[in-house]
Enzyme design. Sequence first.
Site, PDB file in Angstrom:
ATOM      1  N   ASP A 138       0.820  -1.223   0.000  1.00 53.12           N
ATOM      2  CA  ASP A 138       0.000   0.000   0.000  1.00 53.12           C
ATOM      3  C   ASP A 138       0.849   1.265   0.000  1.00 53.12           C
ATOM      4  OD1 ASP A 138      -2.059  -1.872   0.329  1.00 53.12           O
ATOM      5  OD2 ASP A 138      -2.115  -1.589   2.494  1.00 53.12           O
TER       6      ASP A 138
ATOM      7  N   GLU B 135     -11.123   1.463  -4.183  1.00 51.56           N
ATOM      8  CA  GLU B 135     -10.466   1.860  -2.933  1.00 51.56           C
ATOM      9  C   GLU B 135      -9.156   2.577  -3.233  1.00 51.56           C
ATOM     10  OE1 GLU B 135      -9.712  -1.749  -0.740  1.00 51.56           O
ATOM     11  OE2 GLU B 135      -8.761  -2.708  -2.450  1.00 51.56           O
TER      12      GLU B 135
END
Length: 574
Positions: free
Chosen positions: A63, A239
């Site tokens: 991430d 997302e």
Amino acid sequence: MKKKQLILFCSIMTLFSFIGINGQTKTPLFTNAVYQGNDQVYIDNPLNSDEFYTPILQGCYPDPAITRKGDDYYMVCSSFAMFPGVPIFHSKDLVNWTDLGGVLDDVNEFNPHDTGISAGVYAPGITYNKYNDTFYMIVTAFSGNLGNIIVKTKDPMKGWGSPIKLDFGGIDPSIFFDDDGKAYIVHNDAPEKGKELYNGHRVIKVWEYDIENDKVIPGTDKVIVNGGVDITKKPIWIEAPHMYKKDGSYYLMCAEGGTGGWHSEVIFKSDSPKGPFIPAPSNPILTQRYFAKDRENKVDWAGHADLVKGPNDQYYGVFLAVRPNEENRVNTGRETFILPVDWSGEFPVFENGLIPLEPKLKMPKGSENKTGQKGYFPNGNFTYTENFNSDKLDYRWIGLRGPREAFISTTKKGLKINPFETNIKEVKPTSTLFYRQQHRTFSFTTTLEYKPKSEKDLAGVVALQNEGSNYVFGITKKDKDYYLLLQKNKWPFRRGKIISEILASTKIDIKDPITLQIKANGDKYEFNYSTNGSDFVNVGGVVSGDILSTDVAGGFTGCLLGLYATSANDAMPE
């Protein structure tokens, strides 16, 4: 007893409390640790002088988010229940990175002590605001009732301020600063109650942000993406949004498809930060989902990206992806990769991001590859040796659910671990110093001086994916004898009580230090020991790395290799 004699007596008793009669330490003493990675892909693809490897961060560093101030680049990643939270790196050229530790390094402010390993904190964003010369790190914390938080600093080299709790739900927030000084937060959220159309249906929201008071402005939230690029196709898990501005237009880049085999990166455009956002006709702009499953040097799950303008005004994107082993298992976890991005047209496109990813790239002009040298983070194949004799322990060594400083102390002889009365299987801070697995083929070796006092005492090494998926390889005591044993801990199907099994044990003489080794070749793991530091004896044969794989064990992390000690041992030699 005279005062000097009393002091001498107390000193001797203190010494004996740490050292046994035969000289062995009762507190586990790890005199060194050596990690050696040797993947075939790097042997087959040696670097030329103008090349560097991707991933740039091997092992569980998922991430990624990135920002820039002048010639300084800062990148953050997810850390879950590892401590400190949100690892941060610095670079001058996007090739050579230094590890700055963790943004959330105060356990009084971020304390994941009671969370599963894949909870804690994840999906950070980092943005530099030129209008107030301030860096912002925003993230979702699943511990301590924090929720979405933001922290600030003028200089990431000097630490960060205290977390500020933000009043909105959802996950994966990032903050964007417009040319007029206004700020906006975008994040993933669930659809309004009663409007969820299918499993995995999510939305992207935007809020106006009050910079002066560090809070979202109530009533300004708006859904700017519903479902994904084309909701008629039921896209899942839109997302990880990031907003950018270029040539007067606003761009919203998001992950879509879930962080697995259908993962991708998609892009939208608008005339306003509050939409409407129109998807690019060429989406996705990055994915690995269309290619043969048995391709060589497979890289998969690519997505969850962020963009930055790099050296020579060339755009780059950092993103997560995985490198499965021969059994298609993901033991190194989701790693941080980088690619140049072509933004010469209306929409950005990751260069070679829609073909099978290659292991190396051309460096930006003027860069020199110094990875693994002079304090720069290594990549490719490398050997890392730690003798634990430095005043400052390298940042790559981390704790789980709490700070490493709570249980370690460094001495001239090595590293002492003060055992917690916590087993590796418990969802509590554990007295284990962890290092991320960074290669498919590796060895992790340490030399241990230790004399357990009872069956409740054990010290050694662990290979851990989570609290219910791990191997323990350590020294303990039974009656008057000392044993080295290999324990497998595994969640049953649909979870429940962890099943523990002693795979093998052997009686050993501990009058001299014991060298322990975890060794892997793809999915095949071995646990070995040596009494002379060179001739290794296997314990337990070859075992499967399946329970150390993200896709088998579940969760979001990769395998962690740890120096472990406990006074709550339940592994009994056979």
